[in-house]
Motif scaffolding. Structure first.
Motif, short mmCIF file in Angstrom:
data_model
loop_
_atom_site.label_atom_id
_atom_site.label_comp_id
_atom_site.label_asym_id
_atom_site.label_seq_id
_atom_site.Cartn_x
_atom_site.Cartn_y
_atom_site.Cartn_z
N VAL A 69 9.66 32.76 64.93
CA VAL A 69 10.96 33.43 64.77
C VAL A 69 12.08 32.77 65.60
O VAL A 69 13.15 32.47 65.05
CB VAL A 69 10.84 34.94 65.09
CG1 VAL A 69 12.21 35.60 65.09
CG2 VAL A 69 9.92 35.64 64.10
N LYS A 78 14.18 40.95 57.87
CA LYS A 78 15.28 40.96 56.90
C LYS A 78 16.30 39.87 57.24
O LYS A 78 16.79 39.17 56.36
CB LYS A 78 15.96 42.33 56.88
CG LYS A 78 17.15 42.38 55.96
CD LYS A 78 18.25 43.35 56.38
CE LYS A 78 18.67 43.27 57.78
NZ LYS A 78 20.02 43.19 58.18
N LEU A 109 15.80 37.10 58.80
CA LEU A 109 15.26 35.76 58.47
C LEU A 109 15.39 35.52 56.96
O LEU A 109 15.72 34.42 56.52
CB LEU A 109 13.80 35.64 58.88
CG LEU A 109 13.49 35.65 60.38
CD1 LEU A 109 12.07 35.16 60.62
CD2 LEU A 109 14.44 34.80 61.18
N ALA A 162 6.07 44.02 56.33
CA ALA A 162 4.67 43.98 56.76
C ALA A 162 3.67 44.75 55.88
O ALA A 162 2.65 44.18 55.50
CB ALA A 162 4.56 44.42 58.21
N ASP A 206 5.07 43.44 72.76
CA ASP A 206 4.68 42.94 71.44
C ASP A 206 4.81 41.43 71.33
O ASP A 206 5.84 40.87 71.70
CB ASP A 206 5.55 43.59 70.36
CG ASP A 206 4.90 44.87 69.85
OD1 ASP A 206 3.66 44.91 69.81
OD2 ASP A 206 5.63 45.81 69.50
N ASN A 245 0.42 55.19 66.45
CA ASN A 245 0.40 56.63 66.22
C ASN A 245 0.11 56.95 64.77
O ASN A 245 0.47 56.20 63.87
CB ASN A 245 1.75 57.23 66.59
CG ASN A 245 2.08 57.02 68.04
OD1 ASN A 245 1.23 57.27 68.90
ND2 ASN A 245 3.27 56.54 68.33
#
Ligand code: B12
Lengths: 212, 389
Positions: free
Chosen positions: A59, A105, A107, A179, B233, B362
């Motif tokens: 990214v 979005k 990208l 995803a 992350d 979750n």
């Protein structure tokens, strides 16, 4: 190395200043702005997209490449004549209602622009009504919908239904991604295309653009 | 094996020893292994009651599972965290129905009209220079106002319950992620590449804050708690979020400092949360001294072969999560499919301890109630059967 190749190289490395310098040099050498755009900038963006798709770059690499592309276009813009920059198509792009994820979005936007497609970016958390409005207003050939959550992917279906109700469904190609989205899901909701990455999205969009 | 108490069960699992059954976490990681409030509402209704729901995390709008739920599904972990009322949230409503607030860093968090979560939309240090970082009004790392009282609660829970206590600290455990909140996602990624010195300067501030806060927190709860949560992350659905070399150069050293401090201060294990396709980073986690990894997002690329993950890393790392694939199976398949999936993950990951079962992130609003119940019941059923084979 050809100067347009050098531009493409520097763009892929995200070297904004080098890109600017090389473009100025190329212009001095009398290379047509349109050639610099296509064979330097857009070519570089397309290559970086392929590398991203193959997990050779990530990214951050794509973001700095896009930044270099935009910086380059700034210089070229005043020099380009109308016919040079006519976008091959127009797309509306957004992340659907309830969803705030926008890295993917964005990208997609960069890659579409790298193919010479004009992108109207409606942002994140965009309702079906706003999308229908935008389609009426901008008359795009393509509508791209991003969703990253299982709780929001169904909103892609809602948008398709709304386009149908508004009598606009056959005016646009609807592309979906994000995803949790899969080809199976995309087919089920009646989207025209799904791709798992931004580079392929731009290739498919280009194909759509050339069909129209 | 004779029956163990929850706390002992969790400790043994984290030490890679077999247990009577595999431990279960529902809500120990207060913003990541629980249920979104709307899913929790369904669960309460199914169980036949309707109490006021305590929101554990503002961002995730998750429920703090109550004692009945913990007992009904045999959960072994209990969260220690800063309750919402200590955050002094001044919620504002816009005409379009969205609501928002600013945290003490000046980050703006927004929930759209009818939205389900709060997300960072206003970044006080977007486009910052080194000087801006210097001049920024950083909250005091030694301010203990938020954690006062946590020690008393921890002591009470330690002495009067059997639960394993899981501490959720500043920034929800994020070391580099707060940089993204402060400067925005794109600005962060771009600066990583072209102005890494700015990222380093900001990370230094954040590490300082972590260390100051963990010093205070662990003074309060260190004697009683078993686990500390960190979270950053690094993955997308199909690839690392950034070049592994860049992670190693910029972020890993900052994470290592926080991990080292926590471990030097208290006898706790560290569970580190990281979503996505991150095969390339697992040895880094082990490297910096992380004990357990949450959530094992099995639907991301390279993550589905949990047997292989166990074989490669199982002796050094505990898997915390992994209960059931959450992007297709949990929300759209049948209870029977869910049972199969839970059984498979337990078989892959359960041997010799090193597994604490939880949902992968979750449980969201879209999961049907019969799936939620089937899932939690399957954790207990197959987690018990596994060691009795
Ligand atoms: C970064 C991240 C966030 C950031 C987002 C920041 C931002 N400004 O975007 C933050 C922290 C804010 C966030 C919040 C949440 N998140 Co989140 N997030 C992620 C994470 C780790 C990475 C996503 C990402 O940016 N990827 C990088 C980009 C480049 O990839 P991408 O978006 O997939 O896009 C690529 C392709 O999909 C495709 N594509 C994308 N859009 C489109 C569109 C078209 C038309 C086409 C053709 C292609 C295409 O091209 C892109 C480039 O190749 C994912 C993990 C994962 N597995 O994806 C979780 C994840 C998506 N999040 C998740 C969750 C649960 C949440 C929260 C609910 C957490 C919470 N607070 O409780 C909130 C919800 C926020 C909201 N209201 O939407 C879950 C979703 C689970 C589910 N049930 O669906 C995931 C999968 C994590 C997990 N382990 O479960 N998240």
């Amino acid at each position: 190395m050809k100067i347009t190749d050098q531009i493409s190289e520097s763009l892929q490395q995200g070297k904004l200043e080098d890109v600017k310098e090389l473009i100025n040099k190329a212009l001095e050498d009398g290379i047509l702005p349109k050639v610099i755009l296509n064979e330097g900038l857009l070519e570089g963006m397309s290559t970086i997209g392929q590398k991203f798709k193959n997990n050779e770059v990530f990214v951050p690499d794509v973001l700095i490449a896009a930044r270099a592309m935009n910086g380059g276009i700034e210089i070229l813009k005043p020099k380009l004549v109308d016919g040079d920059v006519k976008p091959i198509a127009r797309a509306i792009l957004c992340t659907v209602k309830g969803d705030m994820h926008d890295i993917g979005k964005n990208l997609v936007k960069m890659m579409l622009e790298g193919k010479g497609i004009e992108v109207i970016d409606l942002g994140v958390n965009v309702s079906e009504d706003s999308i229908v409005e935008a389609v009426k207003k901008y008359k795009p050939q393509i509508v791209g919908l991003s969703a990253l959550l299982t709780t929001t992917m169904h909103q892609q279906k809602v948008v398709i239904n709304s386009l149908e109700e508004a009598g606009l469904r056959d005016k646009v190609k609807v592309m979906v991604g994000g995803a949790p989205v899969t080809q199976t899901f995309a087919s089920k909701i009646g989207a025209d295309a799904y791709t798992s990455d931004a580079a392929t999205c731009s290739e498919v969009a280009e194909k759509f653009a050339l069909e129209v | 094996m004779s029956s163990l108490k929850s706390r002992e069960r969790v400790i043994r699992a984290l030490n890679h020893k077999e247990t009577d059954r595999i431990p279960i976490d529902i809500g120990g990681i207060y913003n990541l292994t629980t249920l979104h409030k709307d899913a929790y509402k369904k669960l309460q209704k199914y169980l036949g009651y309707n109490n006021k729901i305590t929101i554990s995390s503002m961002l995730s709008q998750t429920a703090f599972p109550d004692e009945y739920v913990r007992q009904r599904f045999k959960a072994d972990c209990y969260p220690l965290y800063m309750p919402l009322d200590k955050m002094n949230i001044n919620l504002q409503w816009d005409k379009d129905g969205s609501s928002w607030y600013k945290d003490e860093w000046g980050v703006k968090w927004m929930c759209p009209a009818n939205g389900l979560y709060y997300d960072p939309v206003g970044h006080p240090l977007e486009g910052c220079t080194l000087e801006d970082i210097d001049k920024f009004n950083w909250p005091d790392p030694n301010d203990n106002s938020k954690w006062l009282g946590m020690g008393k609660r921890a002591k009470d829970l330690y002495e009067n319950t059997d639960y394993a206590l899981v501490v959720n600290g500043p920034f929800n455990g994020g070391v580099y992620v707060p940089c993204q909140w402060l400067m925005g996602y794109e600005d962060f990624f771009i600066k990583m590449m072209i102005e890494p010195e700015i990222i380093e300067a900001m990370l230094e501030k954040i590490v300082e804050y972590h260390i100051g806060q963990w010093n205070l927190i662990l003074d309060e709860v260190g004697k009683y708690a078993q686990v500390v949560v960190l979270s950053d992350d690094l993955g997308t659905q199909n690839a690392p979020l950034m070049r592994p070399s860049l992670y190693r150069q910029l972020i890993k050293p900052a994470q290592a400092k926080v991990v080292n401090f926590i471990k030097s201060k208290a006898d706790v294990k560290i569970v580190y949360h990281c979503d996505g396709a991150i095969s390339e980073f697992i040895s880094d986690f082990i490297d910096i001294g992380v004990d357990a990894w949450n959530p094992v997002q099995v639907s991301a690329d390279g993550m589905d072969d949990t047997a292989k993950l166990k074989k490669e890393y199982g002796d050094k790392l505990t898997f915390w999560g992994a209960g059931c694939e959450s992007q297709t199976v949990l929300s759209t398949k049948t209870p029977e499919d869910i049972r199969e999936e839970v059984k498979r993950r337990i078989n892959d990951l359960g041997s010799d301890g090193g597994l604490i079962l939880a949902s992968i992130h979750n449980i969201q609003k879209d999961v049907p109630i019969e799936n939620i119940v089937a899932f939690y019941d399957a954790l207990y059923e197959f987690g018990t059967a596994f060691y009795q084979k």
